[in-house]
Design a protein around this motif. Structure first.
Motif, short mmCIF file in Angstrom:
data_model
loop_
_atom_site.label_atom_id
_atom_site.label_comp_id
_atom_site.label_asym_id
_atom_site.label_seq_id
_atom_site.Cartn_x
_atom_site.Cartn_y
_atom_site.Cartn_z
N MET A 99 0.82 -1.36 -0.16
CA MET A 99 -0.04 -0.24 0.06
C MET A 99 0.87 1.18 0.09
O MET A 99 0.27 2.39 -0.66
CB MET A 99 -0.89 0.11 1.22
CG MET A 99 -2.10 -0.99 1.06
SD MET A 99 -3.10 -0.76 2.59
CE MET A 99 -4.65 -1.84 2.42
N SER A 100 2.16 1.28 0.66
CA SER A 100 2.84 2.27 0.62
C SER A 100 4.02 2.22 -0.40
O SER A 100 4.87 3.49 -0.15
CB SER A 100 3.55 2.25 2.10
OG SER A 100 2.77 2.22 3.14
N GLY A 101 3.94 1.60 -1.36
CA GLY A 101 4.60 1.95 -2.58
C GLY A 101 5.83 1.07 -2.52
O GLY A 101 6.84 1.46 -3.45
N ALA A 102 5.90 0.19 -2.03
CA ALA A 102 7.29 -0.91 -1.87
C ALA A 102 7.29 -1.38 -3.48
O ALA A 102 6.48 -1.64 -3.98
CB ALA A 102 7.22 -2.06 -1.08
N SER A 103 8.65 -1.29 -4.00
CA SER A 103 8.81 -1.73 -5.47
C SER A 103 8.79 -3.47 -5.48
O SER A 103 8.40 -4.00 -6.52
CB SER A 103 10.22 -1.43 -5.92
OG SER A 103 11.10 -1.94 -5.21
N GLN A 104 8.96 -4.21 -4.52
CA GLN A 104 8.88 -5.49 -4.46
C GLN A 104 8.68 -5.84 -3.00
O GLN A 104 9.32 -5.58 -1.90
CB GLN A 104 10.20 -6.10 -4.93
CG GLN A 104 10.35 -7.74 -4.76
CD GLN A 104 11.59 -7.93 -5.21
OE1 GLN A 104 12.44 -7.23 -5.44
NE2 GLN A 104 12.01 -9.37 -5.46
N VAL A 105 7.69 -6.97 -2.61
CA VAL A 105 7.55 -7.49 -1.24
C VAL A 105 7.57 -8.93 -1.48
O VAL A 105 6.98 -9.48 -2.31
CB VAL A 105 6.33 -6.85 -1.00
CG1 VAL A 105 5.64 -7.47 0.41
CG2 VAL A 105 6.17 -5.32 -0.64
#
Length: 269
Positions: free
Chosen positions: A137-143
């Protein structure tokens, strides 16, 4: 036995149960783990398991620190709040509890999206997947979410659906003591419940920092096992959250939860 009593058993025996699981899977994974070692965005869920989880959990976004995130959890309105624990067919459902350390991490990430924005994030011991969801939701490029319980992986996919997110990759294996992955950020909550596991985490996290300069954030409400471990001398308090009343009641007197930054003075140790 009511689930409140069951939850207490989970809380008190978690270190004994899960430590055995972590160590046994390090030596030889079960057949179920071999089949479910990785969940990708396109992987479908077993219809029977999906139906069971949907029937026996409640979708909620109240009583915890992150009302923005909807989760399937075990609540007083669920059948298994009252049933005997051994009637639950899929192993101890640690993932069905939104633990205080994970709540603090998720709240912090939602309030401070710059912490993850454009970065690769590993959510270690992900459970219900809330912190991984917060990172997306907070914009991480890869999780990547990691949990040793295949049912937790399935629950995370359901929780992604609830929050209108494409499921992130989920790995169902013990990665502690494995080769250090190249992650910008590792987050972990409520993981320091056993001394041997805590020692393994301590050294593995140090290795990740030494090799890849990984940033590490830890969420914990201040349990004795955590505060008494040597890692605490290398932590810097980031923020402390007051827990909602419902979470306080369900965690036997814990009133707050803290996000810590792990900054070992000597990562070569």
């Amino acid at each position: 036995m009511a689930f409140r009593g069951w939850k207490r058993l989970l809380l008190l025996s978690r270190e004994n149960i899960l430590d055995k699981v972590w160590r046994s899977r390090r030596g030889g994974p079960s057949l179920c783990w071999k089949r479910c070692c990785h969940w990708s965005a396109g992987k479908s869920l077993d219809p029977e398991v999906r139906a069971f989880l949907e029937e026996n959990t409640e979708v909620t976004n109240s009583g915890h620190l992150t009302p923005e995130i909807r989760l399937r959890l075990l609540t007083p309105r669920c059948r298994f709040w009252r049933e005997k624990p051994d009637l639950w067919p899929y192993g101890d459902p640690f993932w069905a509890i939104y633990w205080p350390g994970g709540q603090a991490l998720s709240r912090y990430i939602l309030d401070n999206p710059h912490v993850v924005k454009g970065r690769s994030v590993l959510d270690l011991g992900s459970g219900c997947g809330a912190t991984a969801i917060a990172a997306v939701m907070s914009g991480a490029s890869q999780v990547l979410a990691n949990d040793i319980d295949p049912i937790a992986g399935m629950a995370m996919i359901l929780n992604c659906e609830l929050n209108h997110l494409n499921p992130f990759p989920i790995t169902i294996k013990n990665i502690i003591n494995s080769e250090a992955g190249n992650w910008d950020l590792i987050v972990l909550g409520d993981m320091f419940y056993d001394e041997q596991l805590a020692d393994g985490l301590h050294h593995w996290l140090q290795k990740c920092i030494r090799i890849h300069q990984t940033e590490v954030l830890i969420g914990d409400p201040g349990r004795h096992q955590f505060l008494s471990h040597s890692i605490c001398s290398q932590l810097h308090k980031v923020i402390e959250y007051s827990l909602p009343e419902y979470t306080r009641q369900e965690n036997y007197g814990l009133t707050s939860s803290i996000v810590w930054s792990y900054q070992p003075s000597n990562s070569l140790e």
